[in-house]
Design an enzyme around this catalytic site. Structure first.
Site, mmCIF file in Angstrom:
data_model
loop_
_atom_site.group_PDB
_atom_site.id
_atom_site.type_symbol
_atom_site.label_atom_id
_atom_site.label_comp_id
_atom_site.label_asym_id
_atom_site.label_seq_id
_atom_site.Cartn_x
_atom_site.Cartn_y
_atom_site.Cartn_z
ATOM 1 C CB CYS A 112 66.781 51.972 28.648
ATOM 2 S SG CYS A 112 67.629 50.398 28.611
ATOM 3 C CG HIS A 251 69.530 54.666 30.136
ATOM 4 N ND1 HIS A 251 69.280 53.872 31.228
ATOM 5 C CD2 HIS A 251 69.933 53.835 29.139
ATOM 6 C CE1 HIS A 251 69.508 52.610 30.900
ATOM 7 N NE2 HIS A 251 69.904 52.564 29.647
ATOM 8 C CG ASN A 281 71.624 49.556 31.014
ATOM 9 O OD1 ASN A 281 70.547 49.889 31.527
ATOM 10 N ND2 ASN A 281 71.814 49.519 29.716
#
Ligand code: UT7
Length: 324
Positions: A112, A251, A281
């Site tokens: 990520c 994020h 996500n």
């Protein structure tokens, strides 16, 4: 010399997977998912649609926004953990599709945090002589998701975001990047099978070792702590206060993590970009998709002070300060 973000672009597959759809697949509820994560829906790539397909769309849009031709690119970096193939790099497929005939191309693996890590690499390339670097975060998380595991399958989505970085003499551009990692926590988020430690086999498939496993609750606590710490480091090394920020683009993993970070930093919600309700996500794609939305909605303008913050598997965490 500074690396200025000359243009952004993003792409999300058309298929929408809602929480109601997930209720029909695993023992979960729309209410649980919304309350515990903030996610309402996510996009899922079509059958046959791979990481490079998403990356090319986002990359083209970023090049158009920047007014830079593909043939002017010196380098293409694709941040991903779900590339088309283990070999070659997805960036090479993107290079071919874009017709970037003078560009080098490679992938970057930092889960990520991949986009922020790749930005820091592009920044260094530009400071050492490159003119135009295309940085893309692209993920088909649905390809590594265990659709029988309610702990993870409600969280992830597919998408891509991109930024063209161009050499610039002015004050605008990437002011700093901070990168951190702690490999003692490598087991918190992992795809345990399919690599050189446990190569593909019948056992890998039967035990779903090729799918993502996550200890969500432990990751949650580290995420809040590290995002706060690295934000403070980046602010103070640039001699800025939280109030100086125009926008924080984190994020997009869990709205509860982000609320906790905002509270600790004293950041009002108007200064934070949240779009995880619509995308879930998307790993390395989440920050560049959010950045592109912010630019297109006018929330980021020339001169805006923007801070990025990411965390993910590794564990890794990272931040960047940008004068847009
Ligand atoms: O981008 C990479 C970094 N990753 C992250 O940032 C993820 C960080 N972690 C999280 O976002 C959260 O930890 C989760 C959303 C994954 C989970 O939320 P939580 O509040 O930490 O829940 P939990 O794991 O402590 O589980 C609480 C309960 C459990 O049931 P019991 O044991 O209390 O009976 C789970 O089995 O919730 C249950 N549960 C679910 N229930 C309904 C877990 N997943 C689900 C689900 N639907 N989808």
């Amino acid at each position: 010399m500074k690396a200025r973000i000359a243009g952004t672009g993003s792409y999300a597959p058309t298929r929408v997977l809602t929480n109601a759809d997930l209720e029909r697949m695993v023992a979960t509820s729309d209410e649980w998912i919304r309350e515990r994560t903030g996610i309402r829906e996510r996009r899922i790539a079509a059958t046959g649609e791979a990481c490079s397909d998403l990356a090319v769309q986002a990359g083209r849009r970023a090049l158009t926004a920047a007014g830079v031709a593909a043939t002017d690119l010196d380098m293409i970096l694709v941040a991903t953990c779900t590339g088309d193939f283990p070999l070659p790099a997805t960036a090479c497929l993107v290079q071919h599709q874009l017709g970037a005939t003078k560009a080098g191309a490679c992938d970057l693996s930092a889960a990520c945090c991949g986009f922020v890590y790749a930005l820091s690499v592009a920044d260094a390339y530009i400071k050492t002589g490159m003119r135009h670097v295309l940085v893309i975060g692209s993920e088909v998380m649905s390809a590594i998701t265990d659709w029988t595991d309610r702990n993870t399958c409600v969280l992830f989505g597919d998408g891509a975001g991109a930024a063209v970085l161009s050499a610039s003499d002015g004050e605008r551009g990437i002011l700093s990047t901070d990168l951190r990692s702690d490999g003692t926590l490598c087991e918190l988020i992992m795809v345990p099978g399919g690599g050189s430690r446990t190569p593909p086999s019948e056992k890998v498939i039967t035990e779903r070792l090729h799918n993502i496993k996550m200890k969500g609750n432990e990751t949650f606590k580290v995420a809040v702590r590290t995002l706060e710490e690295i934000a403070r480091t980046t602010l103070s090394s640039n001699h800025f206060r939280v109030e100086d920020l125009d926008l924080y683009v984190p994020h997009q993993a869990n709205v509860r993590i982000l609320r906790a970070v905002m509270e600790r930093l004293g950041l009002p919600i108007e200064k934070v970009l949240l779009n995880l309700d619509r995308y879930g996500n998307t790993s390395a794609a989440s920050i560049p998709i959010a950045l592109d939305e912010a630019v297109r909605e006018g929330r980021i303008k020339d001169g805006s002070l923007v801070m990025l913050g990411a965390f993910g598997a590794g564990l890794t965490w990272a931040s960047a300060m940008i004068r847009w």
